[in-house]
Design an enzyme around this catalytic site. Structure first.
Site, PDB file in Angstrom:
ATOM      1  N   ARG A  55      33.443  42.139  -1.695  1.00 26.04           N
ATOM      2  CA  ARG A  55      34.089  43.453  -1.659  1.00 26.04           C
ATOM      3  C   ARG A  55      34.293  43.864  -0.204  1.00 26.04           C
ATOM      4  NH1 ARG A  55      30.630  46.321  -5.160  1.00 26.04           N
ATOM      5  NH2 ARG A  55      31.973  45.615  -6.849  1.00 26.04           N
TER       6      ARG A  55
ATOM      7  N   ASN B   7      21.897  48.866  -2.689  1.00 25.39           N
ATOM      8  CA  ASN B   7      22.152  47.441  -2.877  1.00 25.39           C
ATOM      9  C   ASN B   7      21.026  46.633  -2.256  1.00 25.39           C
ATOM     10  OD1 ASN B   7      25.035  47.484  -3.843  1.00 25.39           O
ATOM     11  ND2 ASN B   7      25.281  48.552  -1.895  1.00 25.39           N
TER      12      ASN B   7
ATOM     13  N   ASP C 240      25.293  40.386  -0.588  1.00 30.32           N
ATOM     14  CA  ASP C 240      24.865  41.202  -1.726  1.00 30.32           C
ATOM     15  C   ASP C 240      24.059  40.321  -2.686  1.00 30.32           C
ATOM     16  OD1 ASP C 240      25.138  42.160  -4.537  1.00 30.32           O
ATOM     17  OD2 ASP C 240      26.160  43.831  -3.576  1.00 30.32           O
TER      18      ASP C 240
ATOM     19  N   ASP D 216      22.924  41.198  -5.730  1.00 33.45           N
ATOM     20  CA  ASP D 216      23.102  41.596  -7.130  1.00 33.45           C
ATOM     21  C   ASP D 216      22.270  42.793  -7.574  1.00 33.45           C
ATOM     22  OD1 ASP D 216      24.657  39.137  -7.314  1.00 33.45           O
ATOM     23  OD2 ASP D 216      22.743  38.124  -7.563  1.00 33.45           O
TER      24      ASP D 216
ATOM     25  N   ASP E 126      20.506  46.272  -7.883  1.00 32.95           N
ATOM     26  CA  ASP E 126      20.837  47.597  -7.365  1.00 32.95           C
ATOM     27  C   ASP E 126      19.862  48.600  -7.964  1.00 32.95           C
ATOM     28  OD1 ASP E 126      23.386  46.728  -6.109  1.00 32.95           O
ATOM     29  OD2 ASP E 126      24.020  46.458  -8.181  1.00 32.95           O
TER      30      ASP E 126
ATOM     31  N   ASP F 212      21.463  45.445 -12.911  1.00 36.87           N
ATOM     32  CA  ASP F 212      21.970  44.087 -12.692  1.00 36.87           C
ATOM     33  C   ASP F 212      20.900  43.006 -12.564  1.00 36.87           C
ATOM     34  OD1 ASP F 212      24.541  45.190 -12.798  1.00 36.87           O
ATOM     35  OD2 ASP F 212      24.569  45.552 -10.640  1.00 36.87           O
TER      36      ASP F 212
END
Length: 189
Positions: free
Chosen positions: A29, A93, A109, A111, A113, A126
């Site tokens: 992202r 995150n 990242d 995953d 959160d 997640d």
């Protein structure tokens, strides 16, 4: 004689790009035009307000509310304080510490959160995605150990209302952002 300018990081009021990647190195992202509010040796505080976000599949969207972002070079998480009409919500995150180059602020990242609602309720999100990606990309045991330790640090900060989780923090940095935006408007006149 050609003298190179020293490589300086972003300054207050500058805009930077933020890029998150996955463990395999793929782009996850991108946020364009995050305003820098403060930099220090180990951290960057910024603000997104109607910021363009591009997903790895090319889908684009714009953030809906002002959000203060906190990144650190030693902690395996970053924190987004979303300023909403019903109060401040947090999206945290679990991620590698950031690096900054000429292109962007970058991190991996991982995953997991943690979402914190204005009433203080917390949810770990997640976990299934983390387990699937851990298996798919072979997260080393050290990464798993580090992330579990940093979940604990993060939850302690949330429970104590420390740093980004204090109303004072949100008020100070949002006020600073409003001041910097007013200065930009004055400078354009």
């Amino acid at each position: 004689m050609n003298v190179d300018k020293p490589n300086r990081g972003p300054r207050e009021g500058d805009f930077i790009t933020i890029k998150s990647y996955k463990h395999d190195g793929s782009l996850h992202r991108t946020w364009r035009d995050t305003m820098v509010l403060k930099t220090s040796e180990n951290s960057i505080i910024g603000l997104n307000d109607h910021t363009l976000v591009t997903e790895d599949d090319g889908r684009r969207w714009v953030t809906r509310e002002p959000a203060i972002v906190y990144f650190h070079k030693k902690y395996w998480f970053n924190i987004i304080a979303m300023i909403r009409d019903n109060g401040v919500s947090y999206y945290c995150n679990l991620a590698s510490p950031y690096v900054l180059d000429k292109e962007a602020l970058k991190y991996i990242d991982y995953d997991l959160d943690i979402k914190v609602f204005p009433d203080g309720v917390k949810h770990l999100l997640d976990a299934d995605e983390y387990a699937a990606h851990s298996k798919k990309w072979h997260y080393p045991p050290e990464i798993d150990k580090i992330l579990k330790a940093h979940v604990k640090i993060l939850v302690d900060w949330i429970n104590e209302g420390s740093g980004p989780f204090s109303q004072g923090y949100v008020d100070v940095w949002y006020t600073r952002y409003q001041y910097l935006m007013q200065q930009r408007l004055k400078d354009r006149r």
